[in-house]
Design a protein around this motif. Structure first.
Motif, mmCIF file in Angstrom:
data_model
loop_
_atom_site.group_PDB
_atom_site.id
_atom_site.type_symbol
_atom_site.label_atom_id
_atom_site.label_comp_id
_atom_site.label_asym_id
_atom_site.label_seq_id
_atom_site.Cartn_x
_atom_site.Cartn_y
_atom_site.Cartn_z
ATOM 1 N N MET A 1 2.781 5.074 14.451
ATOM 2 C CA MET A 1 2.057 4.337 13.424
ATOM 3 C C MET A 1 1.838 5.208 12.190
ATOM 4 S SD MET A 1 -1.720 2.654 13.548
ATOM 5 C CE MET A 1 -1.532 1.445 14.821
ATOM 6 N N ILE A 2 1.479 6.491 12.422
ATOM 7 C CA ILE A 2 1.193 7.379 11.296
ATOM 8 C C ILE A 2 2.445 7.561 10.432
ATOM 9 C CG2 ILE A 2 0.613 9.770 10.694
ATOM 10 C CD1 ILE A 2 -1.399 9.696 12.980
ATOM 11 N N SER A 3 3.603 7.716 11.128
ATOM 12 C CA SER A 3 4.836 7.918 10.349
ATOM 13 C C SER A 3 5.125 6.683 9.498
ATOM 14 C CB SER A 3 6.010 8.220 11.282
ATOM 15 O OG SER A 3 6.250 7.094 12.078
ATOM 16 N N ASN A 4 4.780 5.517 10.033
ATOM 17 C CA ASN A 4 4.951 4.279 9.292
ATOM 18 C C ASN A 4 4.083 4.287 8.029
ATOM 19 O OD1 ASN A 4 4.755 1.259 8.872
ATOM 20 N ND2 ASN A 4 6.132 1.396 10.641
ATOM 21 N N TYR A 5 2.845 4.731 8.189
ATOM 22 C CA TYR A 5 1.931 4.789 7.039
ATOM 23 C C TYR A 5 2.437 5.790 5.994
ATOM 24 C CZ TYR A 5 -1.596 2.320 9.891
ATOM 25 O OH TYR A 5 -2.281 1.416 10.656
ATOM 26 N N ILE A 6 2.921 6.939 6.502
ATOM 27 C CA ILE A 6 3.382 7.975 5.573
ATOM 28 C C ILE A 6 4.581 7.448 4.772
ATOM 29 C CG2 ILE A 6 4.456 10.273 5.440
ATOM 30 C CD1 ILE A 6 2.666 11.074 7.811
ATOM 31 N N LEU A 8 5.270 4.376 4.107
ATOM 32 C CA LEU A 8 4.800 3.362 3.167
ATOM 33 C C LEU A 8 4.152 4.036 1.955
ATOM 34 C CD1 LEU A 8 4.349 0.357 2.585
ATOM 35 C CD2 LEU A 8 2.208 0.498 3.820
ATOM 36 N N ALA A 9 3.342 5.064 2.234
ATOM 37 C CA ALA A 9 2.660 5.775 1.144
ATOM 38 C C ALA A 9 3.689 6.337 0.177
ATOM 39 C CB ALA A 9 1.817 6.909 1.725
ATOM 40 N N TRP A 10 4.738 6.898 0.720
ATOM 41 C CA TRP A 10 5.783 7.512 -0.083
ATOM 42 C C TRP A 10 6.458 6.467 -0.977
ATOM 43 C CZ3 TRP A 10 6.588 12.227 -1.448
ATOM 44 C CH2 TRP A 10 7.833 12.602 -1.974
ATOM 45 N N ARG A 11 6.724 5.287 -0.372
ATOM 46 C CA ARG A 11 7.394 4.230 -1.149
ATOM 47 C C ARG A 11 6.489 3.706 -2.265
ATOM 48 N NH1 ARG A 11 9.691 1.353 3.827
ATOM 49 N NH2 ARG A 11 11.466 2.680 4.293
ATOM 50 N N ILE A 12 5.201 3.588 -1.942
ATOM 51 C CA ILE A 12 4.275 3.065 -2.954
ATOM 52 C C ILE A 12 4.139 4.045 -4.116
ATOM 53 C CG2 ILE A 12 1.800 2.604 -3.326
ATOM 54 C CD1 ILE A 12 2.035 1.063 -0.614
ATOM 55 N N LEU A 13 4.153 5.349 -3.790
ATOM 56 C CA LEU A 13 4.093 6.360 -4.847
ATOM 57 C C LEU A 13 5.299 6.223 -5.768
ATOM 58 C CD1 LEU A 13 2.853 9.577 -3.007
ATOM 59 C CD2 LEU A 13 1.604 8.180 -4.623
ATOM 60 N N GLN A 365 -5.159 3.643 7.631
ATOM 61 C CA GLN A 365 -3.914 3.520 6.860
ATOM 62 C C GLN A 365 -4.115 4.010 5.413
ATOM 63 O OE1 GLN A 365 -2.328 -0.464 6.340
ATOM 64 N NE2 GLN A 365 -1.067 0.231 4.651
ATOM 65 N N PHE A 366 -5.178 3.531 4.781
ATOM 66 C CA PHE A 366 -5.355 3.903 3.375
ATOM 67 C C PHE A 366 -5.775 5.358 3.219
ATOM 68 C CE2 PHE A 366 -5.336 -0.705 2.843
ATOM 69 C CZ PHE A 366 -4.371 -0.781 1.847
ATOM 70 N N ILE A 367 -6.500 5.874 4.207
ATOM 71 C CA ILE A 367 -6.862 7.300 4.112
ATOM 72 C C ILE A 367 -5.614 8.162 4.279
ATOM 73 C CG2 ILE A 367 -8.086 9.161 5.308
ATOM 74 C CD1 ILE A 367 -10.467 7.360 5.462
#
Lengths: 446, 221
Positions: A1-6, A8-13, A365-367
Motif C-alpha cells: 500500500m505504501i509503495s502505491n501511495y509513494i 501516486l505522490a510522485w505522479r501528482i508532483l 495516504q496524504f501524510i
C-alpha cells in the motif's frame, strides 16, 4: 500500500509542476536554513569531540572584588515668589550601591583555593587565549596559544592525531614543549606530516612539538586553541595582584553530582581567600565568584547579562524563536497549500472511501504523500545547507566557529524533515478524512 | 440480500425541509438484478447511496446480507463496503494519476493481501472486461466505454456480493451502453452477483429482473 501511495505522490508532483515548484522552493529553503541552524547548534553546543564532557563543565573566568557603599542623591528644587519660598520640593534618596572590580584570576588563587573541590573530578587552570604573531617565510600569522596544564586534556577531549600531551613533570620543569593543532601545524610548517620533534618559535622562545590534535573551530577560544603550552612557560610578570591575573578555571564535575553543587563549592571557596593582602585595592572587602555551565557561559558570550542563567534563557528564546520562525511560518504556509491541493482531490477521497478506505487510510495516504514531497525538498535543502555551511566556514562569518557535518547532524536533519512533512500534512489530511463521501463524490473532479 | 424498512431521508436547512425519500420499503433478494427509475430529483441516487452506506438515512432500518448496519462504527462500515459492495458511477470516478491497473487494484489496497496477489486479481478483473491490454494506460487515454469497463473491473475485483451502479450507461452512447449492460447482465447471471442499478433509460431497465419507480421520494411502482 505504501509503495502505491509513494507512486501516486510522485505522479501528482509531476502533474502539478507549478504547485510542486512553489512547494519545493518553500520546503527546501526552510529545511536548508534549519539544517544550518542545526549544524551550528550541534557544532557549538553538541557533545562531539572535543566537547564530549561538555555537560559536566563548570567554568570560572572572573574574580570579582566587591565593595558596598552608601549612595545618597540630593535634589534641591525650591520655588520662590517675591523672595518668599512657596514650594520646597527638595528631597534625598538614600540607598546602597556596590561596585565590582572584575578580572580573570591569579593562578596562585586558582591553585591554592580552587583546585581541590569535593564535587570536581578534574580541574584545569589555564590562560585561555594568548595571541602571538608568528612569522613564517616573512608572512605574519597570528596563533592563539592556550597556556594550560595536563588536566586540560582530560576535560577538553581533543582528538590526538600524533604524539602525546605534556605531563606534570614537564610542567614543573618548565619544559619548552607544545601540542599543536593540525591546521596550525600546516600553517606553520606547510605540512602536517612529520612535525613531531620540530620546533616552533613562539613569543621569543623555541618550543618542541610533542603532539598534534585535530583542529575544531569553536567560538569558545579555550576549546579550539592553535597551540597548547604548559602554563609555567607563560610570562606572568604583569600579574602583579594577588587576586587578579590571566587565568580561568575549568572543572569537570563528578558523575552524579549536580553542577549547582559544584558551583556552590566554588562560590564558598571565595570566603576562604584572605582579604588582607597588600595588593588588595582599598575598600574592596569581598570576593564573588560566578561560575557557569558551558551553555550558560556560551550564552553570556553571545548576550551578556550579569546573571548567566538570564543570558542562557535569552539564548534559548532566541534559538526557539529562530526555529519557530523558520518552521512554524513555512509549515502554516504549506498546510494552506496542502489544503487547496487536497481539496482538489476530494472526489478521489470519496472514491477511496466508497471502496473501503477508512479515515486512518486517508490520513496516512496524504501524510506519506507529504513526506515524499518533504524528503524531496529536504534533499534540495540539504544541498543548499551544504553550500551555505561551506560558505560560512570558508568566509569565517561566525568568528572561529566551523560548522560540522557530523552523523548526528544528518540524523537530526532527517528527523526535522520527516517531522516537517508530518506536521504540514497532518491537519489537511485530517480535515479531508472527515469529508462525507456523498459530498466528496459530488465534486466530480475526476 | 438487501432489506430497507421505512427509510426516510430528509434534508434540512434553517428555513426549508426537503423530503428526499419517504417510507421506502424494499427487498432485493440475492442474485436479483434490480433497476430503479424515476425523474430527476426523485431520490434514486439518494436511495442507492443509502443502500451503499455512502449516506445515512434520517429514519428507518437497513439490513444488508442479513445484517443491520444501523449501529455500525465507521471502521466497520468501511470494511463492509470494502468486502460486500462494489460501486459503478455514471462519471466513472477513475483516479487520473493512477494507471488502469492501479485503479482496478484500489479496493484491494484496503485488504490485508500481498501486492503480488493484488496485481493478479486486478489483472484478472481487467481481463474479464476485455481490457487486459490496457493495464498500463491512464484514464485520460481511454474512451468513455473503456473507462466504464475499468470502473466495472474495479467494482468486481474484490468479488463483492452486491454491485451498486448509478446510471452506468448515462454518459455513454447506445452501443457502448449495450456493451456495459451486457457485462453487468453476464455478471449477474454467471456469478450470481446482486445488482442494483439506477437508470434513466427504460430500454436498459427492461433488461433487468425487476424495475421499481420512484416519484418525489416515494415508491410508486
Amino acid at each position: 500500500m505504501i509503495s502505491n501511495y509513494i507512486k501516486l505522490a510522485w505522479r501528482i508532483l509531476g502533474r502539478k509542476k507549478f504547485f510542486t515548484f512553489i512547494s519545493l522552493f518553500g520546503i527546501s529553503f526552510t529545511l536548508g536554513i534549519l539544517m544550518v541552524i542545526l549544524s551550528f547548534l550541534q557544532s557549538e553546543l553538541g557533545t562531539d569531540k572535543p566537547l564530549t564532557y561538555k555537560n559536566d563543565f563548570v567554568y570560572l573566568n572572573t574574580l570579582s572584588l566587591k565593595t558596598d557603599f552608601f549612595d545618597t542623591i540630593v535634589s534641591i528644587d525650591t520655588t520662590f515668589l517675591n523672595d518668599e519660598m512657596v514650594l520646597d520640593s527638595s528631597f534625598e534618596i538614600k540607598g546602597t550601591g556596590s561596585m565590582n572590580w572584575n578580572s580573570e584570576l591569579n593562578n596562585g588563587i586558582a591553585e591554592e583555593y580552587l583546585s581541590d573541590l569535593e564535587s570536581a573530578e578534574e580541574v584545569s587552570i589555564f590562560i585561555p587565549s594568548s595571541e602571538h604573531d608568528v612569522y613564517v617565510n616573512g608572512v605574519k600569522q597570528t596563533f592563539s596559544a592556550l597556556y594550560g596544564d595536563p588536566s586540560y586534556w582530560n576535560i577538553i577531549d581533543h582528538q590526538m592525531l600524533e604524539g602525546r600531551v605534556f605531563d606534570q613533570k614537564e610542567m614543573d620543569a618548565v619544559a619548552k614543549v607544545l601540542v599543536v593543532s593540525d591546521k596550525s601545524a600546516e600553517n606553520y610548517f606547510g605540512t602536517k606530516e612529520g612535525v613531531l620533534g620540530k620546533e616552533m618559535f613562539i613569543d621569543g622562545t623555541n618550543y618542541k612539538v610533542i603532539g598534534m590534535y585535530a583542529h575544531t573551530g569553536k567560538i569558545m577560544p579555550y576549546v579550539s586553541p592553535d597551540i597548547v603550552i604548559p602554563y609555567t612557560n607563560a610570562n606572568l610578570d604583569n600579574q602583579d595582584s594577588f587576586y587578579h591575573g590571566f587565568f580561568n578555571v575549568l572543572y569537570k564535575k563528578k558523575k552524579g553530582v549536580s553542577a549547582d553543587k559544584l558551583k556552590e563549592e566554588i562560590v564558598y571557596a571565595a570566603t576562604r581567600i584572605p582579604m588582607d593582602h597588600p595588593s588588595k585595592p582599598e575598600g574592596y572587602e569581598d570576593i564573588v565568584f560566578r561560575p557557569n555551565t558551558y551553555d550558560e557561559d556560551y550564552a553570556q558570550a553571545i548576550y551578556y547579562e550579569r546573571e548567566a542563567s538570564k543570558s542562557y534563557s535569552i539564548m534559548k528564546w532566541i534559538i526557539i524563536s529562530l526555529i519557530a520562525f523558520f518552521v512554524i511560518l513555512p509549515t502554516l504556509n504549506l498546510i494552506n497549500l496542502n489544503v487547496s491541493r487536497i481539496m482538489d482531490r476530494s472526489s478521489e477521497i470519496g472514491v477511496r472511501k466508497a471502496f473501503g478506505a477508512h479515515r486512518g487510510n486517508i490520513i496516512s495516504q496524504f501524510i506519506i504523500e507529504n513526506i515524499v514531497q518533504t524528503i524531496l525538498g529536504g534533499l534540495i535543502g540539504f544541498g543548499l545547507a551544504l553550500a551555505l555551511i561551506n560558505m560560512i566556514n570558508k568566509g569565517g562569518y561566525l568568528m572561529n566557529a566551523r560548522l560540522e557535518l557530523s552523523p548526528k547532524f544528518f540524523m537530526y536533519s532527517f528527523l526535522v524533515t520527516i517531522l516537517f512533512g508530518i506536521l504540514s500534512g497532518l491537519l489537511p489530511a485530517y480535515k479531508m478524512s472527515k469529508l462525507q463521501i456523498v459530498n466528496a463524490l459530488k465534486e466530480n473532479k475526476l | 440480500m438487501i432489506k430497507l424498512k421505512n427509510i426516510k431521508k430528509v434534508y434540512r436547512t434553517k428555513t426549508i425541509e426537503t423530503t428526499a425519500l419517504n417510507d421506502i420499503d424494499l427487498h432485493v433478494p440475492k442474485g436479483e438484478f434490480l433497476s430503479i427509475m424515476g425523474p430527476s430529483g426523485c431520490g434514486k441516487s439518494t436511495l442507492l447511496n443509502i443502500i451503499g452506506l455512502l449516506d445515512a438515512p434520517s429514519d428507518g432500518n437497513i439490513l444488508v446480507a442479513g445484517k443491520s448496519i444501523k449501529n455500525y462504527a465507521s471502521k466497520e462500515t468501511s470494511r463492509f463496503r470494502n468486502e460486500k459492495l462494489g460501486f459503478i458511477f455514471q462519471s466513472f470516478h477513475l483516479i487520473p494519476d493512477l494507471s488502469v491497473l492501479d485503479n482496478v487494484e484500489l479496493p484491494l489496497l484496503y485488504r490485508s493481501i500481498s501486492s503480488k496477489e493484488r496485481r493478479t486479481l486486478a489483472e484478472e478483473a481487467l481481463a474479464s472486461v476485455g481490457l487486459a491490454n490496457r493495464k498500463s494506460h491512464f484514464p485520460s487515454q481511454l474512451s468513455g466505454g473503456q473507462k466504464q469497463r475499468v470502473a466495472i473491473a474495479r467494482a468486481i475485483v474484490g468479488n463483492p456480493e452486491i454491485i451498486l451502479a448509478d446510471e452506468p450507461t448515462g454518459n455513454l452512447d447506445s452501443v457502448m451502453g449495450d456493451e456495459i449492460m451486457g457485462i453487468l447482465t453476464k455478471l449477474n447471471k454467471e456469478e450470481g452477483t446482486t445488482i442494483v442499478m439506477v437508470t434513466h433509460d427504460e430500454r436498459m431497465a427492461k433488461k433487468t429482473d425487476r424495475l421499481i419507480r420512484l416519484y418525489d421520494g416515494s415508491q410508486v411502482a
